[in-house]
Write a protein that holds these residues in place. Sequence first.
Motif, PDB file in Angstrom:
ATOM      1  N   ALA A  10      13.722  -6.762 -11.841  1.00 28.18           N
ATOM      2  CA  ALA A  10      13.570  -5.501 -11.107  1.00 28.18           C
ATOM      3  C   ALA A  10      12.369  -5.603 -10.177  1.00 28.18           C
ATOM      4  CB  ALA A  10      13.371  -4.342 -12.074  1.00 28.18           C
ATOM      5  N   ASN A  11      12.474  -4.970  -9.028  1.00 25.40           N
ATOM      6  CA  ASN A  11      11.359  -4.917  -8.100  1.00 25.40           C
ATOM      7  C   ASN A  11      10.460  -3.768  -8.515  1.00 25.40           C
ATOM      8  OD1 ASN A  11       9.901  -3.840  -5.630  1.00 25.40           O
ATOM      9  ND2 ASN A  11      10.584  -5.849  -4.948  1.00 25.40           N
ATOM     10  N   ILE A  12       9.230  -4.100  -8.882  1.00 26.81           N
ATOM     11  CA  ILE A  12       8.242  -3.090  -9.257  1.00 26.81           C
ATOM     12  C   ILE A  12       7.025  -3.314  -8.369  1.00 26.81           C
ATOM     13  CG2 ILE A  12       6.806  -2.151 -11.100  1.00 26.81           C
ATOM     14  CD1 ILE A  12       8.832  -3.323 -13.123  1.00 26.81           C
ATOM     15  N   ALA A  13       6.709  -2.326  -7.566  1.00 22.73           N
ATOM     16  CA  ALA A  13       5.539  -2.372  -6.677  1.00 22.73           C
ATOM     17  C   ALA A  13       5.571  -3.570  -5.733  1.00 22.73           C
ATOM     18  CB  ALA A  13       4.248  -2.349  -7.492  1.00 22.73           C
ATOM     19  N   GLY A  14       6.766  -3.992  -5.338  1.00 22.98           N
ATOM     20  CA  GLY A  14       6.902  -5.101  -4.403  1.00 22.98           C
ATOM     21  C   GLY A  14       6.924  -6.474  -5.051  1.00 22.98           C
ATOM     22  N   ILE A  15       6.917  -6.535  -6.385  1.00 28.63           N
ATOM     23  CA  ILE A  15       6.941  -7.799  -7.121  1.00 28.63           C
ATOM     24  C   ILE A  15       8.240  -7.861  -7.924  1.00 28.63           C
ATOM     25  CG2 ILE A  15       5.786  -9.193  -8.910  1.00 28.63           C
ATOM     26  CD1 ILE A  15       4.028  -8.849  -6.466  1.00 28.63           C
ATOM     27  N   ASN A  16       8.923  -8.996  -7.912  1.00 29.40           N
ATOM     28  CA  ASN A  16      10.101  -9.167  -8.757  1.00 29.40           C
ATOM     29  C   ASN A  16       9.631  -9.467 -10.172  1.00 29.40           C
ATOM     30  OD1 ASN A  16      12.055  -8.684  -6.799  1.00 29.40           O
ATOM     31  ND2 ASN A  16      11.921 -10.782  -6.066  1.00 29.40           N
ATOM     32  N   VAL A  17       9.941  -8.552 -11.093  1.00 34.08           N
ATOM     33  CA  VAL A  17       9.474  -8.637 -12.476  1.00 34.08           C
ATOM     34  C   VAL A  17      10.674  -8.920 -13.374  1.00 34.08           C
ATOM     35  CG1 VAL A  17       8.321  -7.374 -14.340  1.00 34.08           C
ATOM     36  CG2 VAL A  17       7.597  -7.025 -11.956  1.00 34.08           C
ATOM     37  N   ALA A  18      10.577  -9.983 -14.161  1.00 33.60           N
ATOM     38  CA  ALA A  18      11.669 -10.373 -15.060  1.00 33.60           C
ATOM     39  C   ALA A  18      11.847  -9.346 -16.175  1.00 33.60           C
ATOM     40  CB  ALA A  18      11.378 -11.749 -15.662  1.00 33.60           C
ATOM     41  N   ASP A  19      13.049  -9.299 -16.727  1.00 37.77           N
ATOM     42  CA  ASP A  19      13.331  -8.406 -17.850  1.00 37.77           C
ATOM     43  C   ASP A  19      12.363  -8.700 -19.002  1.00 37.77           C
ATOM     44  OD1 ASP A  19      14.871  -6.456 -19.341  1.00 37.77           O
ATOM     45  OD2 ASP A  19      15.629  -8.160 -20.496  1.00 37.77           O
ATOM     46  N   GLY A  20      11.829  -7.642 -19.589  1.00 39.92           N
ATOM     47  CA  GLY A  20      10.911  -7.770 -20.711  1.00 39.92           C
ATOM     48  C   GLY A  20       9.469  -8.018 -20.307  1.00 39.92           C
ATOM     49  N   LYS A  21       9.195  -8.164 -19.014  1.00 45.29           N
ATOM     50  CA  LYS A  21       7.836  -8.405 -18.524  1.00 45.29           C
ATOM     51  C   LYS A  21       7.260  -7.116 -17.948  1.00 45.29           C
ATOM     52  CE  LYS A  21       7.878 -12.764 -19.477  1.00 45.29           C
ATOM     53  NZ  LYS A  21       7.076 -13.312 -20.545  1.00 45.29           N
ATOM     54  N   ASN A  79       2.646   4.028  -0.914  1.00 46.15           N
ATOM     55  CA  ASN A  79       1.952   4.986  -0.051  1.00 46.15           C
ATOM     56  C   ASN A  79       0.554   5.355  -0.537  1.00 46.15           C
ATOM     57  OD1 ASN A  79       4.082   5.192   1.808  1.00 46.15           O
ATOM     58  ND2 ASN A  79       5.160   6.583   0.437  1.00 46.15           N
ATOM     59  N   ASN A  80       0.077   4.714  -1.593  1.00 43.20           N
ATOM     60  CA  ASN A  80      -1.242   5.051  -2.127  1.00 43.20           C
ATOM     61  C   ASN A  80      -2.131   3.823  -2.287  1.00 43.20           C
ATOM     62  OD1 ASN A  80      -1.442   8.066  -2.782  1.00 43.20           O
ATOM     63  ND2 ASN A  80       0.631   7.497  -3.396  1.00 43.20           N
ATOM     64  N   ASP A  81      -2.072   2.944  -1.316  1.00 46.09           N
ATOM     65  CA  ASP A  81      -2.910   1.747  -1.300  1.00 46.09           C
ATOM     66  C   ASP A  81      -4.262   2.096  -0.678  1.00 46.09           C
ATOM     67  OD1 ASP A  81      -4.055  -0.751  -1.176  1.00 46.09           O
ATOM     68  OD2 ASP A  81      -2.751  -1.490   0.425  1.00 46.09           O
ATOM     69  N   LYS A  82      -5.022   2.901  -1.408  1.00 49.99           N
ATOM     70  CA  LYS A  82      -6.344   3.299  -0.919  1.00 49.99           C
ATOM     71  C   LYS A  82      -7.198   3.720  -2.101  1.00 49.99           C
ATOM     72  CE  LYS A  82      -3.953   7.414   0.680  1.00 49.99           C
ATOM     73  NZ  LYS A  82      -2.667   6.848   0.967  1.00 49.99           N
ATOM     74  N   TRP A  83      -8.492   3.660  -1.917  1.00 53.36           N
ATOM     75  CA  TRP A  83      -9.429   4.105  -2.933  1.00 53.36           C
ATOM     76  C   TRP A  83     -10.589   4.784  -2.231  1.00 53.36           C
ATOM     77  CZ3 TRP A  83     -14.468   4.225  -4.209  1.00 53.36           C
ATOM     78  CH2 TRP A  83     -14.786   4.594  -5.511  1.00 53.36           C
ATOM     79  N   TYR A 148      -2.982  -7.763  -4.464  1.00 53.30           N
ATOM     80  CA  TYR A 148      -3.577  -6.537  -3.935  1.00 53.30           C
ATOM     81  C   TYR A 148      -2.782  -6.081  -2.718  1.00 53.30           C
ATOM     82  CZ  TYR A 148      -5.872  -9.625  -0.548  1.00 53.30           C
ATOM     83  OH  TYR A 148      -6.128 -10.554   0.431  1.00 53.30           O
ATOM     84  N   GLY A 149      -2.880  -4.771  -2.454  1.00 53.42           N
ATOM     85  CA  GLY A 149      -2.258  -4.194  -1.275  1.00 53.42           C
ATOM     86  C   GLY A 149      -0.762  -4.037  -1.377  1.00 53.42           C
ATOM     87  N   TYR A 150      -0.203  -3.464  -0.327  1.00 53.96           N
ATOM     88  CA  TYR A 150       1.240  -3.326  -0.229  1.00 53.96           C
ATOM     89  C   TYR A 150       1.647  -3.612   1.201  1.00 53.96           C
ATOM     90  CZ  TYR A 150       5.856  -2.058  -1.623  1.00 53.96           C
ATOM     91  OH  TYR A 150       7.189  -2.125  -1.960  1.00 53.96           O
ATOM     92  N   PRO A 151       2.493  -4.596   1.457  1.00 52.20           N
ATOM     93  CA  PRO A 151       3.134  -5.454   0.472  1.00 52.20           C
ATOM     94  C   PRO A 151       2.099  -6.308  -0.247  1.00 52.20           C
ATOM     95  CG  PRO A 151       3.630  -6.228   2.701  1.00 52.20           C
ATOM     96  CD  PRO A 151       2.874  -4.949   2.841  1.00 52.20           C
ATOM     97  N   PRO A 152       2.409  -6.694  -1.484  1.00 52.68           N
ATOM     98  CA  PRO A 152       1.439  -7.419  -2.303  1.00 52.68           C
ATOM     99  C   PRO A 152       1.047  -8.773  -1.704  1.00 52.68           C
ATOM    100  CG  PRO A 152       3.270  -6.621  -3.641  1.00 52.68           C
ATOM    101  CD  PRO A 152       3.651  -6.427  -2.212  1.00 52.68           C
ATOM    102  N   ILE A 153      -0.263  -9.040  -1.744  1.00 56.11           N
ATOM    103  CA  ILE A 153      -0.830 -10.310  -1.323  1.00 56.11           C
ATOM    104  C   ILE A 153      -1.459 -10.949  -2.555  1.00 56.11           C
ATOM    105  CG2 ILE A 153      -2.607 -11.412   0.106  1.00 56.11           C
ATOM    106  CD1 ILE A 153      -2.292  -8.931   2.002  1.00 56.11           C
ATOM    107  N   LYS A 154      -1.138 -12.202  -2.809  1.00 59.95           N
ATOM    108  CA  LYS A 154      -1.685 -12.889  -3.970  1.00 59.95           C
ATOM    109  C   LYS A 154      -3.191 -13.041  -3.819  1.00 59.95           C
ATOM    110  CE  LYS A 154      -0.392 -16.533  -7.134  1.00 59.95           C
ATOM    111  NZ  LYS A 154       0.516 -17.655  -7.338  1.00 59.95           N
TER     112      LYS A 154
END
Length: 159
Positions: A10-21, A79-83, A148-154
């Motif tokens: 599943a795509n979560i926050a722009g990252i492909n996350v495997a089942d159970g992870k 939409n909330n990549d800020k602090w 960090y960020g969106y889209p995610p940067i390693k």
Amino acid sequence: MITNLSGSTANIAGINVADGKSITASTWDESVDVSREHKGLWLNLDSKLNSNGINLQNVSIQLPLRQIDLNTVNSNIKNNDKWGYLNNCSTFASKIWNSIASGSSKVDAGAINTPASLAKSITKVGEAESYTLLKYNTSSPHYGSVYYGYPPIKSNNNN
């Protein structure tokens, strides 16, 4: 933290996350050495800090997400990549939770958003709504690369 229990990737926050992870999403300022690359959204930084011996205090409640809920969460994360002092980690967490929670399940981070106010609200909601209420010192394993960020940067701090 969002755990994929869908049976497939599943795509979560722009990252492909495997089942159970799982993946953690939070916002940070530049006060933590590892977060100096970016002020805002971080993925898996919480679990990395914990694996490095920084003891983050947590209280949490959990809620199953349908795909429509995950779509809403992903949109809000994007939409909330800020602090900022008035838009901090507790602001981020309450926005994400409240975007899918209903009525009395919504949390409040306080007039001036603080982690302490949010923790009290989470505890109150968890007790009132009979959610699984977890109070613990996080000792979760590091879930994978830090982004960090969106889209995610390693991040350069992935060791």
